[in-house]
Design a protein around this motif. Structure first.
Motif, PDB file in Angstrom:
ATOM      1  N   THR A   1      -1.121  -3.304  40.024  1.00 25.70           N
ATOM      2  CA  THR A   1       0.234  -3.396  39.493  1.00 25.70           C
ATOM      3  C   THR A   1       0.510  -4.777  38.906  1.00 25.70           C
ATOM      4  O   THR A   1       1.061  -4.902  37.801  1.00 25.70           O
ATOM      5  CB  THR A   1       1.266  -3.090  40.591  1.00 25.70           C
ATOM      6  OG1 THR A   1       0.972  -1.822  41.178  1.00 25.70           O
ATOM      7  CG2 THR A   1       2.672  -3.054  40.021  1.00 25.70           C
ATOM      8  N   VAL A   2       0.125  -5.818  39.628  1.00 27.31           N
ATOM      9  CA  VAL A   2       0.315  -7.185  39.127  1.00 27.31           C
ATOM     10  C   VAL A   2      -0.510  -7.402  37.860  1.00 27.31           C
ATOM     11  O   VAL A   2      -0.047  -8.043  36.902  1.00 27.31           O
ATOM     12  CB  VAL A   2      -0.065  -8.209  40.210  1.00 27.31           C
ATOM     13  CG1 VAL A   2      -0.041  -9.626  39.643  1.00 27.31           C
ATOM     14  CG2 VAL A   2       0.888  -8.110  41.393  1.00 27.31           C
TER      15      VAL A   2
ATOM     16  N   TYR B   1     -15.448   3.979  43.611  1.00 26.56           N
ATOM     17  CA  TYR B   1     -15.509   2.565  43.963  1.00 26.56           C
ATOM     18  C   TYR B   1     -15.756   1.717  42.715  1.00 26.56           C
ATOM     19  O   TYR B   1     -15.128   0.665  42.529  1.00 26.56           O
ATOM     20  CB  TYR B   1     -16.642   2.306  44.968  1.00 26.56           C
ATOM     21  CG  TYR B   1     -16.428   2.895  46.340  1.00 26.56           C
ATOM     22  CD1 TYR B   1     -15.178   3.354  46.737  1.00 26.56           C
ATOM     23  CD2 TYR B   1     -17.483   2.997  47.249  1.00 26.56           C
ATOM     24  CE1 TYR B   1     -14.990   3.905  48.006  1.00 26.56           C
ATOM     25  CE2 TYR B   1     -17.297   3.530  48.515  1.00 26.56           C
ATOM     26  CZ  TYR B   1     -16.049   3.991  48.883  1.00 26.56           C
ATOM     27  OH  TYR B   1     -15.863   4.533  50.139  1.00 26.56           O
ATOM     28  N   GLY B   2     -16.673   2.185  41.877  1.00 34.78           N
ATOM     29  CA  GLY B   2     -16.982   1.445  40.651  1.00 34.78           C
ATOM     30  C   GLY B   2     -15.788   1.347  39.725  1.00 34.78           C
ATOM     31  O   GLY B   2     -15.506   0.284  39.154  1.00 34.78           O
TER      32      GLY B   2
ATOM     33  N   VAL C   1      -8.662 -10.917  36.173  1.00 38.51           N
ATOM     34  CA  VAL C   1      -8.921 -11.728  34.974  1.00 38.51           C
ATOM     35  C   VAL C   1      -7.653 -11.869  34.133  1.00 38.51           C
ATOM     36  O   VAL C   1      -7.352 -12.950  33.603  1.00 38.51           O
ATOM     37  CB  VAL C   1     -10.061 -11.108  34.143  1.00 38.51           C
ATOM     38  CG1 VAL C   1     -10.187 -11.805  32.790  1.00 38.51           C
ATOM     39  CG2 VAL C   1     -11.383 -11.197  34.894  1.00 38.51           C
ATOM     40  N   ALA C   2      -6.889 -10.770  34.012  1.00 35.20           N
ATOM     41  CA  ALA C   2      -5.658 -10.814  33.226  1.00 35.20           C
ATOM     42  C   ALA C   2      -4.662 -11.807  33.812  1.00 35.20           C
ATOM     43  O   ALA C   2      -4.011 -12.565  33.080  1.00 35.20           O
ATOM     44  CB  ALA C   2      -5.033  -9.416  33.172  1.00 35.20           C
ATOM     45  N   VAL C   3      -4.555 -11.817  35.142  1.00 37.14           N
ATOM     46  CA  VAL C   3      -3.641 -12.762  35.797  1.00 37.14           C
ATOM     47  C   VAL C   3      -4.148 -14.194  35.657  1.00 37.14           C
ATOM     48  O   VAL C   3      -3.372 -15.127  35.399  1.00 37.14           O
ATOM     49  CB  VAL C   3      -3.464 -12.396  37.285  1.00 37.14           C
ATOM     50  CG1 VAL C   3      -2.631 -13.452  38.003  1.00 37.14           C
ATOM     51  CG2 VAL C   3      -2.806 -11.033  37.426  1.00 37.14           C
TER      52      VAL C   3
ATOM     53  N   ILE D   1     -11.335  -1.894  37.487  1.00 41.72           N
ATOM     54  CA  ILE D   1      -9.904  -2.082  37.223  1.00 41.72           C
ATOM     55  C   ILE D   1      -9.382  -3.333  37.925  1.00 41.72           C
ATOM     56  O   ILE D   1      -8.595  -4.103  37.353  1.00 41.72           O
ATOM     57  CB  ILE D   1      -9.110  -0.842  37.680  1.00 41.72           C
ATOM     58  CG1 ILE D   1      -9.511   0.374  36.849  1.00 41.72           C
ATOM     59  CG2 ILE D   1      -7.606  -1.078  37.555  1.00 41.72           C
ATOM     60  CD1 ILE D   1      -8.864   1.672  37.318  1.00 41.72           C
ATOM     61  N   THR D   2      -9.819  -3.546  39.162  1.00 39.94           N
ATOM     62  CA  THR D   2      -9.366  -4.712  39.923  1.00 39.94           C
ATOM     63  C   THR D   2      -9.821  -6.010  39.278  1.00 39.94           C
ATOM     64  O   THR D   2      -9.046  -6.971  39.171  1.00 39.94           O
ATOM     65  CB  THR D   2      -9.898  -4.635  41.367  1.00 39.94           C
ATOM     66  OG1 THR D   2      -9.440  -3.429  41.990  1.00 39.94           O
ATOM     67  CG2 THR D   2      -9.405  -5.821  42.177  1.00 39.94           C
TER      68      THR D   2
END
Length: 362
Positions: free
Chosen positions: A179-180, A28-29, A40-42, A34-35
């Motif tokens: 993926t995005v 989960y961590g 943040v990247a988007v 990663i999420t």
């Protein structure tokens, strides 16, 4: 039998296994980290939307230019005021893509390219793409995604139960987000091919998840009538029994996609292959990960909150404590266990069953 096949058979029989459920907080961590990175990247960098979504012009030449691709990129960028993407075609010509360009500006850029590339203006083809077409594609894609999600939840709630439907939905959102986010990080163009790739990976991710859920559904039959396994342990055995199958299907699916991405798009320079191959590659890997490390552990967490499952866990732990105090194995207290199948064949502690035979007798 190969070593991998032997491992798969031992996992299937329950002779060996890894405790995915017990270590679920780690997974989960990792997924949350990663999420968050993807979001943040988007949010910071945004997505590099292709010409189909922004609108613009595409200039192609059949004649080999007198300057390099890098020089053509500089010329087109300076002439348009927007970042240009230049690709060399198989015949030596160029494909120059510039976003957010109207008709008047396109004619001006075409003349500039003619002068700098040393190619007559009539030999340069200019195609204008309006942003409304890309907007229609995006809207239809979002609509299709929404309908798909609703149907998935309804189907899983009917075929399995609502907890599995919720877990599968979270896993799908997890896969799309990652993926995005990768597209935002690497800067690859988002094109209609990317959208197609995103919708494709949803089906694959769901298939991998349903395989584990089906094994879990069989393993939990009459679960409250036994005191050998908790729900989490049966869920863990279901993951292990389908683990090699998940690995095999994922590797087989990733190999051709990797060929498109790394060889076709990287080595051979067919950049347009990257549009769909990156989304497929990342999505397939994320889908395999989420079905094992996210979806099933989430189901176990939700089920363990039920009063029946809490009571079962107490009975199982009490039985084991009693057996340990007597210096016995919990399996010696009786043969009761869930219905034997692919998810529950074998013993809880790692040694194969005797199948009703007494050691030393035939």
């Amino acid at each position: 039998m190969s070593r991998l096949g032997n491992l798969g058979a031992r996992l299937y029989r329950g002779e060996v296994g890894y405790d995915f459920i017990r270590n679920r907080k780690i997974w989960y961590g990792v997924s949350i980290l990663i999420t968050i990175t993807a979001i943040v990247a988007v949010a910071v960098g945004g997505l590099n939307m292709g010409i189909e979504f922004k609108g613009g012009a595409v200039f192609t030449t059949d004649t080999k230019a007198k300057i390099s691709t890098a020089q053509a990129t500089d010329v087109a960028t300076e002439a348009s005021g927007h970042m240009a993407i230049v690709q060399e075609l198989g015949n030596g010509g160029l494909r120059i893509q510039i976003t957010e360009v109207d008709t008047a500006k396109a004619n001006e850029i075409k003349q500039t390219l003619s002068d700098e590339l040393g190619i007559p203006a009539e030999e340069i083809n200019a195609d204008l793409v309006g942003p409304s077409w890309g907007e229609q594609i995006a809207n239809k894609a979002w609509t299709g995604l929404g309908v798909f999600m609703v149907l998935v939840v309804v189907y899983l709630a009917i075929a399995f139960e609502w907890r599995m439907a919720v877990a599968a939905l979270i896993a799908l959102i997890h896969d799309i987000t990652i993926t995005v986010g990768v597209y935002a990080l690497v800067g690859f163009e988002v094109t209609p091919g990317t959208v197609i790739g995103l919708l494709t990976i949803l089906g694959y991710s769901l298939y991998d998840t349903v395989v584990v859920f089906d094994s879990l559904k069989e393993g939990q039959k009459d679960i409250t009538k036994q005191t050998r396994f908790t729900y989490s342990e049966i869920a863990n055995r279901s993951i292990n029994s389908t683990l090699v199958r998940s690995i095999n299907t994922t590797v087989v699916a990733l190999l051709p996609v990797a060929g498109l991405l790394f060889i076709g798009g990287g080595v051979l320079g067919a950049g347009m292959l990257n549009d769909i191959s990156l989304s497929l590659f990342v999505g397939l890997a994320a889908g395999a990960y989420s079905s094992i490390f996210i979806a099933t552990p989430l189901v176990a967490d939700l089920k363990e909150r039920e009063p029946q499952m809490k009571a079962l866990k107490k009975r199982v732990l009490a039985k084991r404590a009693s057996a340990a105090a007597r210096g016995e194995s919990p399996e010696d207290d009786g043969p009761e266990e869930p219905r034997e199948d692919a998810a529950t064949a074998g013993t809880a502690i790692g040694r194969p069953r005797s199948h009703g035979r007494t050691p030393g007798k035939r």
